[in-house]
Motif scaffolding. Structure first.
Motif, mmCIF file in Angstrom:
data_model
loop_
_atom_site.group_PDB
_atom_site.id
_atom_site.type_symbol
_atom_site.label_atom_id
_atom_site.label_comp_id
_atom_site.label_asym_id
_atom_site.label_seq_id
_atom_site.Cartn_x
_atom_site.Cartn_y
_atom_site.Cartn_z
ATOM 1 N N SER A 1 -5.191 -7.617 65.798
ATOM 2 C CA SER A 1 -6.439 -7.014 65.715
ATOM 3 C C SER A 1 -7.038 -6.872 64.347
ATOM 4 N N GLU A 2 -6.407 -7.110 63.358
ATOM 5 C CA GLU A 2 -6.766 -6.715 61.949
ATOM 6 C C GLU A 2 -7.371 -5.331 61.592
ATOM 7 N N GLU A 3 -6.669 -4.407 62.173
ATOM 8 C CA GLU A 3 -6.847 -3.072 62.056
ATOM 9 C C GLU A 3 -5.988 -2.275 61.314
ATOM 10 N N MET A 4 -6.204 -1.440 60.383
ATOM 11 C CA MET A 4 -5.413 -0.383 59.897
ATOM 12 C C MET A 4 -5.418 0.820 60.255
ATOM 13 N N LYS A 5 -4.389 1.243 61.027
ATOM 14 C CA LYS A 5 -4.386 2.621 61.854
ATOM 15 C C LYS A 5 -3.494 3.627 60.914
ATOM 16 N N ILE A 6 -4.471 4.859 60.571
ATOM 17 C CA ILE A 6 -3.618 5.966 59.896
ATOM 18 C C ILE A 6 -3.685 7.243 60.677
ATOM 19 N N PHE A 7 -2.258 7.708 60.589
ATOM 20 C CA PHE A 7 -2.151 8.795 61.350
ATOM 21 C C PHE A 7 -1.491 10.128 60.698
ATOM 22 N N SER A 8 -2.104 11.337 60.993
ATOM 23 C CA SER A 8 -1.456 12.574 60.893
ATOM 24 C C SER A 8 -2.177 12.972 59.245
ATOM 25 N N LYS A 9 -3.085 13.865 59.203
ATOM 26 C CA LYS A 9 -3.771 14.120 57.929
ATOM 27 C C LYS A 9 -4.185 12.866 57.285
ATOM 28 N N ALA A 10 -5.035 11.923 58.026
ATOM 29 C CA ALA A 10 -5.334 10.717 57.600
ATOM 30 C C ALA A 10 -6.695 10.578 56.714
ATOM 31 N N ILE A 11 -6.520 9.964 55.551
ATOM 32 C CA ILE A 11 -7.773 9.855 54.610
ATOM 33 C C ILE A 11 -7.707 8.398 54.347
ATOM 34 N N LEU A 12 -9.148 8.001 54.292
ATOM 35 C CA LEU A 12 -9.398 6.698 53.912
ATOM 36 C C LEU A 12 -10.674 6.969 52.848
ATOM 37 N N ARG A 13 -10.649 6.210 51.815
ATOM 38 C CA ARG A 13 -11.571 6.336 50.651
ATOM 39 C C ARG A 13 -11.857 4.795 50.116
ATOM 40 N N ARG A 14 -12.916 5.027 49.521
ATOM 41 C CA ARG A 14 -13.565 3.853 48.668
ATOM 42 C C ARG A 14 -13.776 4.298 47.307
ATOM 43 N N MET A 15 -13.087 3.785 46.411
ATOM 44 C CA MET A 15 -13.260 4.041 45.084
ATOM 45 C C MET A 15 -14.088 3.073 44.324
ATOM 46 N N SER A 16 -14.682 3.494 43.396
ATOM 47 C CA SER A 16 -15.559 2.880 42.269
ATOM 48 C C SER A 16 -15.012 3.650 40.792
ATOM 49 N N GLY A 17 -14.768 2.817 39.791
ATOM 50 C CA GLY A 17 -14.667 3.305 38.270
ATOM 51 C C GLY A 17 -13.546 4.447 38.455
ATOM 52 N N GLY A 18 -12.749 4.630 39.484
ATOM 53 C CA GLY A 18 -11.783 5.612 39.405
ATOM 54 C C GLY A 18 -12.040 6.775 40.315
ATOM 55 N N LYS A 19 -13.411 6.797 40.629
ATOM 56 C CA LYS A 19 -14.239 8.071 41.270
ATOM 57 C C LYS A 19 -14.330 7.810 42.919
ATOM 58 N N VAL A 20 -14.264 8.748 43.666
ATOM 59 C CA VAL A 20 -14.562 8.283 45.172
ATOM 60 C C VAL A 20 -16.169 8.479 45.522
ATOM 61 N N ILE A 21 -16.262 7.197 46.083
ATOM 62 C CA ILE A 21 -17.684 6.761 46.584
ATOM 63 C C ILE A 21 -17.931 7.226 48.100
ATOM 64 N N GLU A 22 -16.776 7.130 48.957
ATOM 65 C CA GLU A 22 -16.784 7.471 50.278
ATOM 66 C C GLU A 22 -15.373 7.767 50.535
ATOM 67 N N GLU A 23 -15.364 8.993 51.442
ATOM 68 C CA GLU A 23 -14.124 9.555 51.984
ATOM 69 C C GLU A 23 -14.167 10.045 53.442
ATOM 70 N N VAL A 24 -13.167 9.554 54.239
ATOM 71 C CA VAL A 24 -13.160 10.125 55.455
ATOM 72 C C VAL A 24 -11.877 10.891 55.823
ATOM 73 N N GLN A 25 -11.659 12.161 56.387
ATOM 74 C CA GLN A 25 -10.429 12.725 56.647
ATOM 75 C C GLN A 25 -10.669 12.984 58.197
ATOM 76 N N GLY A 26 -9.384 12.965 58.740
ATOM 77 C CA GLY A 26 -9.238 13.294 60.185
ATOM 78 C C GLY A 26 -7.749 13.216 60.628
ATOM 79 N N GLU A 27 -7.502 13.434 61.717
ATOM 80 C CA GLU A 27 -5.852 13.388 62.152
ATOM 81 C C GLU A 27 -5.672 11.909 62.421
ATOM 82 N N SER A 28 -6.556 11.178 62.570
ATOM 83 C CA SER A 28 -6.187 9.482 62.881
ATOM 84 C C SER A 28 -7.690 8.754 62.419
#
Length: 200
Positions: free
Chosen positions: A115-142
Motif C-alpha cells: 500500500s506504501e502507507e506509513m501508519k502511526i498509532f497511539s499519540k501519533a505525530i507527523l511533522r514536516r520540518m524545514s531548517g530544523g523548524k516545524v512547517i506542518e504538524e498533525v497530532q492524533g491517536e492514529s
C-alpha cells in the motif's frame, strides 16, 4: 552491550519512499541494528529486539522491537514498537527542499510496501520540518500517511475511526511568512584572494 547488525539488499525488503521522501533512498540497502535478532531467510521474516535502529539512505527508524513479515503475494510488512516509554520514530529527507525532512512518532509504526502507507498509532505525530523548524504538524491517536497520493488521515482512535468524545485532532500549518523565514538564503561566502607577489 552486544549488537546484531543485518544488511538487506533484496528489492522486496525496501521501505516506502514517503511522497516527499528523497528519491535517492530508493534501491539502497536496509541496515537493522539491534540487541537480538531471529530471522528466517527462507520466509523473509524475523523479529528484532532491543535498541532498534533501521537505516536506508536518509531514512532512520528507531524503536524497541521490529517484526518483519512477508505476505502471500510477496510484499513486506513492518511493525515497529516503542521501547521503555520512548516513542517509535522515523525521519527521512524530503525532496521538497535542501533541508526539509518528514518525521513521525508513536507507540507503533506500521508499513506495508504493497500500500506504501506509513501508519502511526497511539499519540501519533507527523511533522514536516524545514531548517530544523516545524512547517506542518498533525497530532492524533492514529495517522495514516499515503505516500502515493500525498495525503494523510488522522483519527482520534486507534481503530482509525472518529469517535465522539474520544479526543481532538490537531493540525498546525505555518503561514507563508513563517515558512519563508525558515528558508532564508544563506549569505554569499566571502573568498579571500591573496595579494599578488612582486615579480623578481
Amino acid at each position: 552491550m552486544k549488537y546484531t547488525l543485518l544488511s538487506f539488499t533484496l528489492a522486496g525488503l525496501l521501505f516506502a519512499n514517503l511522497a516527499v521522501a528523497e528519491k535517492a533512498d530508493a534501491g539502497k540497502e536496509i541496515n537493522i541494528l539491534s540487541d537480538g535478532a531471529v530471522y528466517s531467510s527462507l520466509k523473509d521474516a524475523g523479529t528484532f529486539s532491543g535498541n532498534i535502529v533501521v537505516t536506508r539512505g536518509s531514512l532512520v527508524m528507531k524503536g524497541g522491537k521490529l517484526d518483519l513479515t512477508k505476505t502471500n503475494t510477496g510484499y513486506q510488512s513492518f511493525v515497529l514498537l516503542a521501547e521503555n516509554g520512548k516513542a517509535a520514530t522515523f525521519r527521512q529527507k524530503s525532496d521538497s527542499g535542501d533541508d526539509e525532512w518528514i518525521e513521525g512518532e508513536g507507540a507503533r509504526i506500521e508499513y506495508s510496501d504493497q500500500s506504501e502507507e506509513m501508519k502511526i498509532f497511539s499519540k501519533a505525530i507527523l511533522r514536516r520540518m524545514s531548517g530544523g523548524k516545524v512547517i506542518e504538524e498533525v497530532q492524533g491517536e492514529s495517522i495514516v500517511y499515503d505516500s502515493l497520493k500525498e495525503i494523510f488521515k488522522a483519527s482520534n482512535s486507534n481503530a482509525g475511526d472518529s469517535v465522539a468524545g474520544a479526543g481532538r485532532i490537531k493540525v498546525v500549518i505555518q503561514s507563508r511568512e513563517a515558512q519563508a523565514a525558515n528558508t532564508k538564503a544563506l549569505p554569499t561566502p566571502v573568498i579571500a584572494v591573496p595579494e599578488k607577489l612582486p615579480s623578481k
